[in-house]
Motif scaffolding. Structure first.
Motif, PDB file in Angstrom:
ATOM      1  N   UNK A 158       9.251  -8.354  -2.872  1.00 11.25           N
ATOM      2  CA  UNK A 158       8.285  -8.811  -1.350  1.00 11.25           C
ATOM      3  C   UNK A 158       7.534  -7.562  -0.903  1.00 11.25           C
ATOM      4  N   UNK A 159       6.486  -7.966  -0.374  1.00  5.38           N
ATOM      5  CA  UNK A 159       5.584  -6.869   0.297  1.00  5.38           C
ATOM      6  C   UNK A 159       6.304  -6.121   1.320  1.00  5.38           C
ATOM      7  N   UNK A 160       7.482  -6.558   1.877  1.00  2.00           N
ATOM      8  CA  UNK A 160       7.898  -5.605   2.636  1.00  2.00           C
ATOM      9  C   UNK A 160       8.866  -4.627   2.148  1.00  2.00           C
ATOM     10  N   UNK A 161       9.164  -4.732   1.047  1.00  2.03           N
ATOM     11  CA  UNK A 161       9.976  -3.999   0.037  1.00  2.03           C
ATOM     12  C   UNK A 161       8.985  -2.936  -0.688  1.00  2.03           C
ATOM     13  N   UNK A 162       8.013  -2.813  -0.475  1.00  2.00           N
ATOM     14  CA  UNK A 162       7.112  -2.040  -1.460  1.00  2.00           C
ATOM     15  C   UNK A 162       7.176  -0.370  -1.208  1.00  2.00           C
ATOM     16  N   UNK A 176      14.546   7.825  -9.274  1.00  3.16           N
ATOM     17  CA  UNK A 176      14.208   7.248  -8.002  1.00  3.16           C
ATOM     18  C   UNK A 176      13.808   5.761  -8.531  1.00  3.16           C
ATOM     19  N   UNK A 177      13.854   5.356  -7.491  1.00  3.09           N
ATOM     20  CA  UNK A 177      13.359   3.768  -7.363  1.00  3.09           C
ATOM     21  C   UNK A 177      12.185   3.345  -6.501  1.00  3.09           C
ATOM     22  N   UNK A 178      11.385   2.396  -7.111  1.00  2.00           N
ATOM     23  CA  UNK A 178      10.136   1.956  -6.312  1.00  2.00           C
ATOM     24  C   UNK A 178      10.000   0.334  -6.576  1.00  2.00           C
ATOM     25  N   UNK A 179       9.553  -0.139  -5.603  1.00  2.00           N
ATOM     26  CA  UNK A 179       9.305  -1.621  -5.697  1.00  2.00           C
ATOM     27  C   UNK A 179       8.463  -1.841  -6.951  1.00  2.00           C
TER      28      UNK A 179
END
Length: 130
Positions: A120-124, A112-115
């Motif tokens: 950017x804050x919107x993609x966290x 899995x992936x995570x920011x």
């Protein structure tokens, strides 16, 4: 048959079989982007060879992954055009991605992936891998 290192313009030209101007342009782009560096090996006349930078060496796993894909999906009936040999253990090998923590093979459905901190804050929000 072991392949020799290709570092000089004429050797690239002979190996790749592309036009000299195209080759010169491509090598210059790799130098401009710090993938290769030019080093003089002769002064009269001045001649250079091309060496991988650390940035270029860091492309090795990417290239090996593409080679492996080609070996699996594109090799003809005769088999792989090039075999890779690990000099440390003295065996042929297939390049595989493994976890840097546990050394288990990385399978797409098990990742899995995570920011990260640079996102950017919107993609966290956590998102599943594609």
């Amino acid at each position: 048959m072991a392949y020799s290192l290709v570092r000089r313009f004429d050797d690239f030209h002979a190996r790749l079989g592309i036009g000299r101007p195209i080759l010169a342009d491509r090598l210059q782009k790799l130098v401009d982007n710090f993938v290769l560096t030019k080093m003089a090996y002769q002064t009269n006349p001045l001649r250079h060879e091309y060496r991988l930078t650390q940035k270029g060496l860091d492309l090795y796993p990417v290239i090996m992954a593409i080679v492996h894909w080609g070996d699996v999906h594109m090799a003809g009936k005769k088999g792989r055009p090039v075999l890779h040999h690990h000099t440390v253990c003295d065996h042929g090998f297939d390049p595989v991605m493994v976890c840097s923590h546990c050394a288990s093979p990385l399978l797409p459905r098990e990742v899995t992936i995570e920011a990260g901190p640079g996102a950017p804050a919107s993609g966290r929000a956590k998102a599943p891998a594609p």
